[in-house]
Design an enzyme around this catalytic site. Structure first.
Site, PDB file in Angstrom:
ATOM      1  N   ASP A  77      -1.863  24.889  32.620  1.00 41.71           N
ATOM      2  CA  ASP A  77      -0.682  25.674  32.227  1.00 41.71           C
ATOM      3  C   ASP A  77      -0.255  25.410  30.781  1.00 41.71           C
ATOM      4  O   ASP A  77       0.336  26.268  30.143  1.00 41.71           O
ATOM      5  CB  ASP A  77       0.505  25.341  33.147  1.00 41.71           C
ATOM      6  CG  ASP A  77       0.283  25.827  34.569  1.00 41.71           C
ATOM      7  OD1 ASP A  77      -0.543  26.736  34.768  1.00 41.71           O
ATOM      8  OD2 ASP A  77       0.933  25.291  35.483  1.00 41.71           O
ATOM      9  N   GLU A 238       9.269  29.983  40.959  1.00 45.59           N
ATOM     10  CA  GLU A 238       8.911  31.311  40.425  1.00 45.59           C
ATOM     11  C   GLU A 238       9.425  32.422  41.343  1.00 45.59           C
ATOM     12  O   GLU A 238       9.397  32.290  42.566  1.00 45.59           O
ATOM     13  CB  GLU A 238       7.391  31.419  40.284  1.00 45.59           C
ATOM     14  CG  GLU A 238       6.850  30.442  39.264  1.00 45.59           C
ATOM     15  CD  GLU A 238       5.341  30.362  39.264  1.00 45.59           C
ATOM     16  OE1 GLU A 238       4.760  30.309  38.179  1.00 45.59           O
ATOM     17  OE2 GLU A 238       4.741  30.325  40.344  1.00 45.59           O
ATOM     18  N   TYR A 343      -1.681  34.544  41.775  1.00 49.20           N
ATOM     19  CA  TYR A 343      -0.490  35.289  41.398  1.00 49.20           C
ATOM     20  C   TYR A 343      -0.754  36.800  41.456  1.00 49.20           C
ATOM     21  O   TYR A 343      -1.867  37.254  41.205  1.00 49.20           O
ATOM     22  CB  TYR A 343      -0.077  34.910  39.973  1.00 49.20           C
ATOM     23  CG  TYR A 343       0.516  33.527  39.833  1.00 49.20           C
ATOM     24  CD1 TYR A 343       0.272  32.530  40.762  1.00 49.20           C
ATOM     25  CD2 TYR A 343       1.323  33.213  38.747  1.00 49.20           C
ATOM     26  CE1 TYR A 343       0.820  31.257  40.620  1.00 49.20           C
ATOM     27  CE2 TYR A 343       1.874  31.954  38.594  1.00 49.20           C
ATOM     28  CZ  TYR A 343       1.617  30.974  39.526  1.00 49.20           C
ATOM     29  OH  TYR A 343       2.158  29.729  39.379  1.00 49.20           O
ATOM     30  N   GLU A 365      -4.762  37.614  40.561  1.00 52.89           N
ATOM     31  CA  GLU A 365      -5.799  36.633  40.240  1.00 52.89           C
ATOM     32  C   GLU A 365      -6.786  36.576  41.407  1.00 52.89           C
ATOM     33  O   GLU A 365      -6.375  36.427  42.555  1.00 52.89           O
ATOM     34  CB  GLU A 365      -5.168  35.254  40.025  1.00 52.89           C
ATOM     35  CG  GLU A 365      -4.200  35.218  38.853  1.00 52.89           C
ATOM     36  CD  GLU A 365      -3.411  33.920  38.747  1.00 52.89           C
ATOM     37  OE1 GLU A 365      -2.889  33.631  37.660  1.00 52.89           O
ATOM     38  OE2 GLU A 365      -3.310  33.183  39.756  1.00 52.89           O
TER      39      GLU A 365
END
Ligand SMILES: *[C@@H]1O[C@H](CO)[C@@H](O)[C@H](O)[C@H]1NC(C)=O
Ligand SMILES: *[C@@H]1O[C@H](CO)[C@@H](O)[C@H](O)[C@H]1NC(C)=O
Length: 386
Positions: A77, A238, A343, A365
């Protein structure tokens, strides 16, 4: 018959015969994976090691924009990245080559996506993202924005929203932000995201003047706040907001530490993103989840949801739909990909045309061994290809 009414009769006849104008009702939904193509493949395109964190939106003019992080030298990340974009003017049939609309250089903790917001009133597209989110290699953490006023063709230089919002680790999305269509606060831009693992929670930033000025709105904080978390602590992460038809905003949230269940948290704001009261929080046991970012979209009164539907692993990307705005889910989920998947983000074109009512579009993804091998674009026919 005079010629005008003859024409009208003819066009009525044609419209009755033409399959294109058949309209369907929500109880006929039977999603079909209609077309799929890989927009990005990690490791094979020049300077990028890994593409991750896909976002997808239609512009007000009906172009499709896909975004992702182009992670330059690592799949992790952190690290330096490009903000990658591809654009389609034929609803996803063909795509422009990748352009890098932001380049963070050589930073050790660069940009992270992000939320895309479409301002229908201004015809603009805004991307909000973070830089230096983790603070381990750099400081301070900032919230940034770029904007396009020409249908995604060109983008403004990055603007630092932390000047107004204050410096704080805030990772928008990933997914889309919303522009309120209904009151309260019609026209407001609402972007929600999360904090660092210690200072986690769902936080929303708001703009009532089309992105000129931003201020801090709702905060649903983790417990214990600003402390290192343990397994099963309350840690909202998220998230994807959706405006319901009564003007409230429902936010579907990653349950980072599996508090209470291995499933999604849902929280609702009834004041346009100013507050997220605990009274309005619940756990959706049907939406099993391993702690990952998910997609949600309300289209023609139906709520859609995508995630890798598995309690333990990022596999089994699944599309669900609800006919009652998420109170329950229709008991026929559609699997889009059995294998590794991460995601996802959903969009659709609300032109009102019968053709556009038939489709939603999912970016996600997708891989064979690992979910970060590719970013895939899927066109879903909601009525089984009919
Ligand atoms: C953004 O603005 C804040 C507050 O003025 C500042 O501390 C920070 O360094 C800025 N970040 C960037 C990337 O320019
Ligand atoms: C995939 O998702 C469906 C729907 O939630 C579920 O019934 C099935 O067990 C899942 N399969 C795996 C391998 O997780």
């Amino acid at each position: 018959m005079e010629s005008g009414s003859r024409l009208a009769a003819l066009s009525l006849l044609l419209s009755l015969l033409s399959p294109c104008v058949r309209t369907f009702s929500p109880d006929q939904i039977d999603p079909l994976l209609y077309e799929e193509q890989l927009l990005w493949v990690s490791g094979v395109q020049g300077e990028v090691n890994t593409y991750r964190i896909p976002l997808l939106t239609f512009t007000p003019k009906g172009s499709l924009l896909a975004f992702s992080e182009g992670r330059k030298s690592t799949a992790m990340d952190y690290g330096a990245k490009f903000l990658a974009m591809r654009r389609s003017t034929d609803k996803g049939a063909t795509w422009s080559p990748t352009s890098f609309i932001v380049d963070d250089g050589q930073t050790r903790d660069g940009l992270n996506l992000g939320a895309v917001v479409v301002d229908e009133e201004m015809g603009s597209v805004i991307l909000v993202y973070s830089v230096c989110f983790r603070l381990s290699y750099c400081q301070p953490s900032s919230t940034m924005m770029v904007e396009s006023r020409d249908d995604g063709l060109s983008w403004s230089p990055p603007r630092n929203l932390s000047v107004q919002l204050g410096v704080k680790s805030f990772a928008p999305g990933p997914g889309f932000g919303i522009q309120k269509r209904y009151n309260p606060a019609k026209g407001r831009l609402v972007v929600c995201g999360h904090g660092t693992l210690a200072g986690n929670g769902v936080f929303c930033i708001l703009s009532d003047d089309h992105g000129q000025n931003w201020y801090n709105g709702a905060a649903l904080k983790s417990i214990p706040y600003n402390e290192k978390k343990r397994a099963l602590d309350f840690s909202p992460d998220e998230c994807q907001p959706v405006e319901l038809m009564d003007g409230s905003i429902v936010i579907n949230v990653r349950n980072q530490n599996h508090y209470h269940c291995r499933c999604r948290m849902v929280v609702r704001s009834r004041d346009g993103g100013l507050t997220l009261p605990l009274d309005n929080l619940y756990f959706d046991y049907e939406l099993v989840d391993s702690a990952v970012a998910a997609g949600a979209l309300l289209k023609d009164k139906v709520l859609y949801f995508t995630n890798p539907s598995n309690e333990q692993q990022r596999i089994n990307l699944t599309l669900r739909w609800s006919l009652n705005e998420g109170d329950s889910w229709v008991n026929k989920a559609t699997q889009l990909w059995a294998g590794p998947s991460g995601y996802s983000c959903i969009t659709s074109l609300d032109s009102g045309s019968p053709e556009d009512r038939k489709y939603i579009f999912v970016i996600y993804e997708k891989g064979h061994k690992d979910y970060d091998e590719t970013v895939s674009f899927a066109k879903i026919h909601l009525y089984g290809g009919r």
